[in-house]
Scaffold this active site. Structure first.
Site, PDB file in Angstrom:
ATOM      1  N   ASP A 106      -9.670  11.103  12.361  1.00 32.13           N
ATOM      2  CA  ASP A 106      -9.889  10.684  10.973  1.00 32.13           C
ATOM      3  C   ASP A 106     -10.677   9.375  10.926  1.00 32.13           C
ATOM      4  O   ASP A 106     -10.318   8.445  10.191  1.00 32.13           O
ATOM      5  CB  ASP A 106      -8.547  10.522  10.257  1.00 32.13           C
ATOM      6  CG  ASP A 106      -8.715  10.416   8.739  1.00 32.13           C
ATOM      7  OD1 ASP A 106      -9.765  10.871   8.231  1.00 32.13           O
ATOM      8  OD2 ASP A 106      -7.815   9.889   8.077  1.00 32.13           O
ATOM      9  N   GLY A 125       0.810  -1.208   0.000  1.00 29.46           N
ATOM     10  CA  GLY A 125       0.000   0.000   0.000  1.00 29.46           C
ATOM     11  C   GLY A 125       0.842   1.256   0.000  1.00 29.46           C
ATOM     12  O   GLY A 125       2.052   1.220   0.267  1.00 29.46           O
TER      13      GLY A 125
END
Length: 650
Positions: free
Chosen positions: A135, A19
């Site tokens: 977040d 990723g």
């Protein structure tokens, strides 16, 4: 450049890249000291010399490493090597909640609450250490291939005591709180807002605010009211809808005070989904002294148990849960590495909790059983004055009947037996009893039984004769008139013994023995099944019906009439009461204006927004009519109108 086979810190061998995030890359690696796979997050080279980014990266590592909780990703190691900064964390395969929502569309309310509770636990643990996530979004919530869930990406988490709390907003704008959008003070209530938006998306399949750019979306968070989730999910329980609405209030003071308070309401919503218990503070009441009801630890423990049971024992949810963990969601097509970009993992502790609760319940059950046994023992052994409810032994072999009666508390000397010939009953079968089933009986009294077969005249038997008869009488498993020979004895009672070599025939005869069907009407299903099993009558199926006279859960009728003689192992069906039928009503309320409108229903204390050309559906309401006030949104033509709406009976 990081390539396959490279060692980091002489310990972690890079396997592949999995990723890439905004300021870091993530690799899967092998920890050669502990022999396990890990994920390593490495700050990108272009940022490694930027003091601000390095500080932010270190803050992330320190924040996450200080958290230890089953619902938060584990951080194993933090370090730097030749100017390269890295974090080592546990490696978890799975998909993001975002992918799962996109795959499934909308989640049912129990599934949504279950995920929300697990996410909330992770947030709660962080808040208790003074850390705000900042977040929370579906991309940072991972459902692993094992069905576990973890919260990821503490990349912009910051200690609540930080002097730079007004730092630039970096979270995803679709889930950012209004105070984040205006770059204001951020505390735990911002995470509550973001979780509320995530819950909105879980139950509706969409985010409440969307636009062409981040600025447009941020302005909506600041200024616009969101459409009530029930407009897109008509079957959404009122409790969950109001939890979402309270969590996403624009003013932080109108939201839940703490994530713990929100978790308590989520648990209540599992137990009582249709109860309107969520209190939303009105704007006019802000600043006033509020009287808060604090829940005791005992109440919290009880609520937690009930919430767990609501998930465990609901067949419909179990079916959904199987789908939830279906392997198809973990095919390569749906595998999502982006959680490593956001770098977070959220482990589900539900099963551990269920096991713990099950152990507690089992322990309580054992204590209850022991107390019940001791209570029964001390209630009958000292005096014979205890009263019991008589059972039915008609149609039962005498030896079996005697066992059942002594188990009930009767002494053998209080059972008086007489014998009569009968063409309807096999020898040794009880034909009648002096106290009928269901009547109160004192253990000091004498119970008279009439048994089929040759013996003394009625009333001429005493306890000794009864004992003698018991010894000479064959048991239910071996008696057979066709395989016995009569002989006299001192009590003038017929003694039946199997003829030599006829053991198998006796067994065959037993299978065709007749038994009297007991009445089980009025008993619970469990009690009825136990009573019928004792008579070798098998309950094959049950059905349910509403009844105004028979309480819920009790037997209304049985397919074979009480007292009827049937062969052993015959089958029977039961009709169980669902209780009196309560009339409920469904409502569909359409938006009559050419744009969005708000609605308010006084009887239900319910309000919200209906989109243009939309409608809301409200089901299972006890009232036959409702008063609905519809008000056009600002800028929409038309005047407010109040309607009396008639419900459709279920």
């Amino acid at each position: 450049m990081i390539t396959q086979g490279v060692f980091i810190a002489d310990r972690y061998e890079v396997i592949d890249k999995i990723g890439a995030g905004g300021m870091s890359d993530v690799y899967r690696a092998k920890d050669h000291i502990l022999g396990r796979e890990v994920a390593i997050k490495i700050l990108k080279p272009e940022f490694s010399e930027d003091a601000t980014f390095v500080a932010k990266f270190r803050t992330e590592a320190q924040s996450a490493a200080g958290l230890e909780h089953p619902n938060i990703v584990n951080i194993y190691d933090v370090g730097s090597e030749n100017g390269m900064y890295f974090i080592v964390m546990e490696y978890v395969e799975g998909i993001t909640l975002k992918t799962y929502i996109e795959k499934k569309g909308q989640l049912n309310f129990k599934e949504a609450i279950s995920i929300a509770i697990q996410v909330g636990r992770g947030i709660e643990a962080a808040h208790q250490k003074g850390i705000i996530h900042r977040d929370i979004k579906p991309q940072n919530i991972i459902i692993s291939t094992e069905g576990k869930v973890k919260v990821t990406d503490f990349g912009i988490a910051r200690a609540a005591s930080s002097n730079t709390i007004h730092a630039d907003v970096m979270g995803s704008v679709h889930y950012s709180s209004p105070e984040q959008a205006r770059n204001g003070f951020v505390d735990g209530k911002s995470d509550i807002y973001s979780l509320g938006i995530v819950m909105y998306e879980m139950v509706t399949g969409r985010v409440p605010f969307d636009g062409d750019n981040t600025v447009a979306i941020a302005i909506q968070h600041l200024q616009e009211e969101m459409v009530a989730p029930s407009a897109y999910a008509p079957d959404l329980p009122i409790s969950l809808e109001k939890i979402i609405l309270k969590a996403t209030m624009k003013s932080p003071d109108r939201r839940y005070a703490t994530i713990s308070d929100m978790l308590m309401d989520l648990k209540k919503a599992l137990v009582s989904p249709n109860e309107d218990f969520v209190t939303i503070v009105e704007s006019a009441d802000l600043g006033k002294t509020q009287i808060m009801t604090r829940i005791t630890p005992e109440q919290e423990e009880s609520l937690t148990k009930k919430a767990a049971q609501a998930l465990i024992f609901d067949d419909e949810y179990e079916d959904e849960e199987e789908e939830y963990y279906d392997d198809e969601y973990y095919d390569d097509e749906y595998y999502d590495d982006e959680y490593y970009d956001d770098e977070d993992d959220y482990e589900d502790s539900k099963m551990d909790k269920i096991i713990t609760i099950s152990g507690i319940i089992a322990g309580i059950a054992i204590v209850v059983i022991i107390v019940a046994i001791l209570g029964t023992h001390f209630g009958v052994f000292k005096f014979g004055s205890k009263k019991v409810t008589m059972i039915n032994v008609v149609g039962t072999q005498y030896e079996e009947a005697k066992t059942e009666l002594t188990d009930l508390g009767l002494e053998e000397e209080n059972i008086l037996v007489s014998y009569e010939d009968s063409d309807d009953y096999e020898d040794g079968v009880v034909m009648s009893q002096s106290t009928k089933e269901g009547d109160e009986f004192s253990l000091n009294d004498t119970l008279r039984l009439t048994v089929s077969g040759e013996g003394e005249a009625e009333g001429g038997s005493d306890s000794s004769a009864s004992s003698e008869k018991s010894e000479s009488k064959p048991s239910s498993s071996s008696s057979s008139s066709s395989n016995s020979t009569p002989s006299a004895n001192t009590g003038n009672a017929a003694t039946q013994t199997p003829a030599a070599g006829t053991e198998n025939k006796s067994t065959d005869a037993d299978s065709s023995a007749k038994v009297a069907v007991p009445s089980v009407v009025g008993l619970t299903q469990a009690e009825a099944t136990t009573v019928l099993d004792a008579k070798n009558i098998v309950v094959t199926s049950t059905s349910t019906e509403n009844s105004d006279t028979v309480p819920q859960g009790q037997v209304i009728s049985q397919s074979i009439a009480p007292g009827e003689m049937v062969a052993a192992n015959s089958t029977i069906t039961l009709v169980i009461s669902k209780g009196a039928k309560a009339t409920t009503y469904n409502y569909t309320i359409a938006n009559p204006f050419e744009g969005d409108c708000t609605y308010s229903i006084a009887e239900l204390n319910k309000s919200g927004t209906i989109p243009k050309s939309g409608a809301i559906n409200i089901s299972d309401v006890s009232k036959a009519q409702l008063t609905v006030t519809l008000t056009p949104a600002e800028g929409v033509a038309g005047e407010a109108q109040t309607q009396t709406v008639q419900g459709t009976a279920n």
